[in-house]
Design a protein around this motif. Structure first.
Motif, mmCIF file in Angstrom:
data_model
loop_
_atom_site.group_PDB
_atom_site.id
_atom_site.type_symbol
_atom_site.label_atom_id
_atom_site.label_comp_id
_atom_site.label_asym_id
_atom_site.label_seq_id
_atom_site.Cartn_x
_atom_site.Cartn_y
_atom_site.Cartn_z
ATOM 1 N N GLU A 91 38.925 42.370 45.689
ATOM 2 C CA GLU A 91 38.945 40.838 45.369
ATOM 3 C C GLU A 91 38.095 40.296 44.463
ATOM 4 O O GLU A 91 36.794 40.677 44.489
ATOM 5 C CB GLU A 91 38.569 40.152 46.850
ATOM 6 C CG GLU A 91 39.534 40.605 48.095
ATOM 7 C CD GLU A 91 38.918 40.187 49.312
ATOM 8 O OE1 GLU A 91 37.907 39.380 49.252
ATOM 9 O OE2 GLU A 91 39.483 40.242 50.197
ATOM 10 N N MET A 92 38.626 39.443 43.539
ATOM 11 C CA MET A 92 37.620 38.849 42.493
ATOM 12 C C MET A 92 37.357 37.569 42.566
ATOM 13 O O MET A 92 38.380 36.863 43.041
ATOM 14 C CB MET A 92 38.303 39.318 40.979
ATOM 15 C CG MET A 92 39.398 39.106 40.656
ATOM 16 S SD MET A 92 39.780 39.511 38.998
ATOM 17 C CE MET A 92 41.505 39.015 38.783
ATOM 18 N N ASP A 93 36.171 36.963 42.107
ATOM 19 C CA ASP A 93 35.807 35.515 42.390
ATOM 20 C C ASP A 93 34.800 35.362 41.478
ATOM 21 O O ASP A 93 34.184 36.110 40.683
ATOM 22 C CB ASP A 93 35.480 35.640 43.797
ATOM 23 C CG ASP A 93 35.471 33.743 44.308
ATOM 24 O OD1 ASP A 93 36.123 33.084 43.529
ATOM 25 O OD2 ASP A 93 35.317 33.663 45.263
ATOM 26 N N SER A 94 34.555 33.993 41.228
ATOM 27 C CA SER A 94 33.499 33.413 40.381
ATOM 28 C C SER A 94 32.258 32.789 41.415
ATOM 29 O O SER A 94 32.888 32.167 42.270
ATOM 30 C CB SER A 94 33.857 32.458 39.318
ATOM 31 O OG SER A 94 34.683 33.299 38.529
ATOM 32 N N VAL A 95 30.900 33.080 41.124
ATOM 33 C CA VAL A 95 30.120 32.453 41.840
ATOM 34 C C VAL A 95 29.297 31.527 40.669
ATOM 35 O O VAL A 95 28.798 32.228 39.803
ATOM 36 C CB VAL A 95 29.141 33.372 42.483
ATOM 37 C CG1 VAL A 95 27.918 32.564 43.165
ATOM 38 C CG2 VAL A 95 29.947 34.207 43.581
ATOM 39 N N THR B 52 32.414 38.499 40.608
ATOM 40 C CA THR B 52 32.185 39.342 41.600
ATOM 41 C C THR B 52 33.396 39.841 42.122
ATOM 42 O O THR B 52 34.492 39.336 42.003
ATOM 43 C CB THR B 52 31.614 38.659 42.948
ATOM 44 O OG1 THR B 52 32.772 37.701 43.561
ATOM 45 C CG2 THR B 52 30.481 38.098 42.821
ATOM 46 N N ILE B 53 33.356 41.388 42.215
ATOM 47 C CA ILE B 53 34.371 42.497 42.658
ATOM 48 C C ILE B 53 34.120 42.809 44.004
ATOM 49 O O ILE B 53 33.020 43.632 44.027
ATOM 50 C CB ILE B 53 34.870 43.390 41.557
ATOM 51 C CG1 ILE B 53 34.876 42.512 40.147
ATOM 52 C CG2 ILE B 53 36.071 44.124 41.787
ATOM 53 C CD1 ILE B 53 34.897 43.589 39.173
ATOM 54 N N HIS B 54 34.829 42.682 44.876
ATOM 55 C CA HIS B 54 34.545 43.238 46.452
ATOM 56 C C HIS B 54 35.694 44.090 46.659
ATOM 57 O O HIS B 54 36.695 43.856 46.775
ATOM 58 C CB HIS B 54 34.435 41.961 47.219
ATOM 59 C CG HIS B 54 34.138 42.316 48.595
ATOM 60 N ND1 HIS B 54 35.014 42.494 49.702
ATOM 61 C CD2 HIS B 54 32.934 42.857 49.296
ATOM 62 C CE1 HIS B 54 34.403 42.798 50.716
ATOM 63 N NE2 HIS B 54 33.242 43.041 50.721
ATOM 64 N N LYS C 128 22.912 28.108 46.620
ATOM 65 C CA LYS C 128 23.831 27.271 45.836
ATOM 66 C C LYS C 128 23.281 26.302 45.060
ATOM 67 O O LYS C 128 22.266 25.671 45.636
ATOM 68 C CB LYS C 128 25.034 26.798 46.892
ATOM 69 C CG LYS C 128 25.848 26.109 46.270
ATOM 70 C CD LYS C 128 27.119 25.738 47.319
ATOM 71 C CE LYS C 128 28.398 25.077 46.669
ATOM 72 N NZ LYS C 128 29.421 24.715 47.739
ATOM 73 N N GLY C 129 23.681 26.065 43.902
ATOM 74 C CA GLY C 129 23.017 25.291 43.226
ATOM 75 C C GLY C 129 21.620 25.601 42.272
ATOM 76 O O GLY C 129 21.094 24.763 41.314
ATOM 77 N N THR C 130 21.491 27.021 42.521
ATOM 78 C CA THR C 130 20.424 27.362 41.783
ATOM 79 C C THR C 130 20.783 28.059 40.103
ATOM 80 O O THR C 130 21.937 28.579 40.065
ATOM 81 C CB THR C 130 19.596 28.602 42.384
ATOM 82 O OG1 THR C 130 19.136 28.070 43.722
ATOM 83 C CG2 THR C 130 18.570 29.429 41.491
ATOM 84 N N ASN D 181 33.035 36.156 52.734
ATOM 85 C CA ASN D 181 31.899 36.501 53.523
ATOM 86 C C ASN D 181 30.803 37.159 52.879
ATOM 87 O O ASN D 181 29.740 37.023 53.307
ATOM 88 C CB ASN D 181 32.457 37.210 54.905
ATOM 89 C CG ASN D 181 33.607 36.596 55.732
ATOM 90 O OD1 ASN D 181 33.654 35.140 55.667
ATOM 91 N ND2 ASN D 181 34.439 37.154 56.473
ATOM 92 N N ASN D 182 31.114 37.917 52.174
ATOM 93 C CA ASN D 182 30.057 38.901 51.496
ATOM 94 C C ASN D 182 29.212 37.987 50.525
ATOM 95 O O ASN D 182 28.101 38.309 50.293
ATOM 96 C CB ASN D 182 30.636 40.203 50.655
ATOM 97 C CG ASN D 182 29.554 41.124 50.532
ATOM 98 O OD1 ASN D 182 29.207 41.634 51.682
ATOM 99 N ND2 ASN D 182 29.482 41.680 49.596
ATOM 100 N N HIS D 183 29.619 36.957 50.238
ATOM 101 C CA HIS D 183 29.084 36.010 49.213
ATOM 102 C C HIS D 183 27.768 35.352 49.903
ATOM 103 O O HIS D 183 26.946 34.782 49.322
ATOM 104 C CB HIS D 183 30.018 34.848 48.792
ATOM 105 C CG HIS D 183 30.743 35.354 47.556
ATOM 106 N ND1 HIS D 183 31.924 34.310 47.214
ATOM 107 C CD2 HIS D 183 30.683 36.228 46.774
ATOM 108 C CE1 HIS D 183 32.412 35.403 46.201
ATOM 109 N NE2 HIS D 183 31.684 36.347 45.756
ATOM 110 N N ALA D 184 27.806 35.328 51.253
ATOM 111 C CA ALA D 184 26.767 34.871 52.110
ATOM 112 C C ALA D 184 25.451 35.625 51.827
ATOM 113 O O ALA D 184 24.560 34.988 51.817
ATOM 114 C CB ALA D 184 27.080 35.001 53.478
#
Length: 248
Positions: free
Chosen positions: A68-72, A83-85, A181-183, A170-173
């Motif tokens: 799974e890929m996503d942006s943070v 991120t690649i999970h 968040k916001g940093t 969930n792993n982003h936690a």
């Protein structure tokens, strides 16, 4: 029976004797802000790559490895992570980018192919599942390398359905324990991100038999793939999942 939203609309139109002031929950909720218009994405990129297509593909390939890929984001307009999970070993890779663009995502997958080689890349990324962000709007170039060779398959979750990428979300936690968040991430380098992910991936998980994602990934696919990316196994007593990890 009527939909709750319909009843609220009728009340706004004055059809009932009751008014909004008589509805304490609605008064407390107030009005929702309209969603900001994001980047326009050509919906043709999702043809044959929908979540339903993904489910069909999984039915035909039940034992395939899913990533799974996503942006943070850090702060708006600043540096951002890709991120690649890996779902099975619960291991996550993360790469820092100067901007949240589709080209920056392509550059990272080209980098991974260069580091691992095409054969290993195809073995590790047979399927990539993403949300509908504009940074993932060039699936052909993610699926195909610069020489025109096929290397992966990209599929999209349904809009506003993060639960379809539940393991990665969930792993982003863990990541947010270190980068709240916001940093801002503008002062971070890839070496900082590698260090952070080494600590996260070395943290043991109960559903992995009290093994860490690093250990499980290394056992299944080989530790050399991780060391090629600068990943390290951190001893349990030395693991830090707090912002102090990245304080310079």
């Amino acid at each position: 029976m009527q939909n709750e939203r319909t009843l609220y609309t009728w009340m706004d139109l004055g059809i009932f004797s009751a008014r909004n002031i008589d509805m304490p929950r609605k008064v407390r909720m107030g009005f929702r802000k309209p969603l900001k218009q994001g980047y326009l994405v050509d919906l043709k990129c999702r043809e044959a790559r929908t979540y339903d297509d993904y489910l069909v593909f999984l039915a035909e390939n039940p034992d395939i490895l899913i990533s799974e890929m996503d942006s943070v984001e850090g702060t708006k307009g600043g540096k951002v992570l890709l991120t690649i999970h890996f779902e099975t070993p619960k291991l996550m890779l993360a790469f820092i980018r100067d901007a949240n663009t589709s080209q920056s995502v392509i550059d990272i997958f080209d980098y991974l192919e260069k580091i691992w080689g095409l054969e290993a890349f195809q073995r590790m990324f047979p399927v990539l599942l993403s949300d509908n962000g504009s940074e993932f709007s060039n699936p052909y170039r993610i699926e195909t390398n610069a020489q025109g060779l096929s290397r992966t398959r990209v599929f999209y979750c349904k809009p506003r359905a993060p639960y379809q990428r539940g393991p990665g979300e969930n792993n982003h936690a863990f990541l947010r324990r270190i980068i709240p968040k916001g940093t801002s991430m503008d002062g971070l380098t890839q070496a900082d991100i590698d260090l952070m992910m080494s600590h996260i991936n070395s943290y043991s998980r109960k559903d992995l038999g009290n093994k860490s994602p690093y250990e499980v990934f290394a056992a299944l696919y080989g530790e050399e793939l991780l060391t090629a990316l600068g990943a390290k196994k951190i001893p349990p007593a030395d693991i830090t999942l707090r912002p102090t990890l990245l304080k310079k």
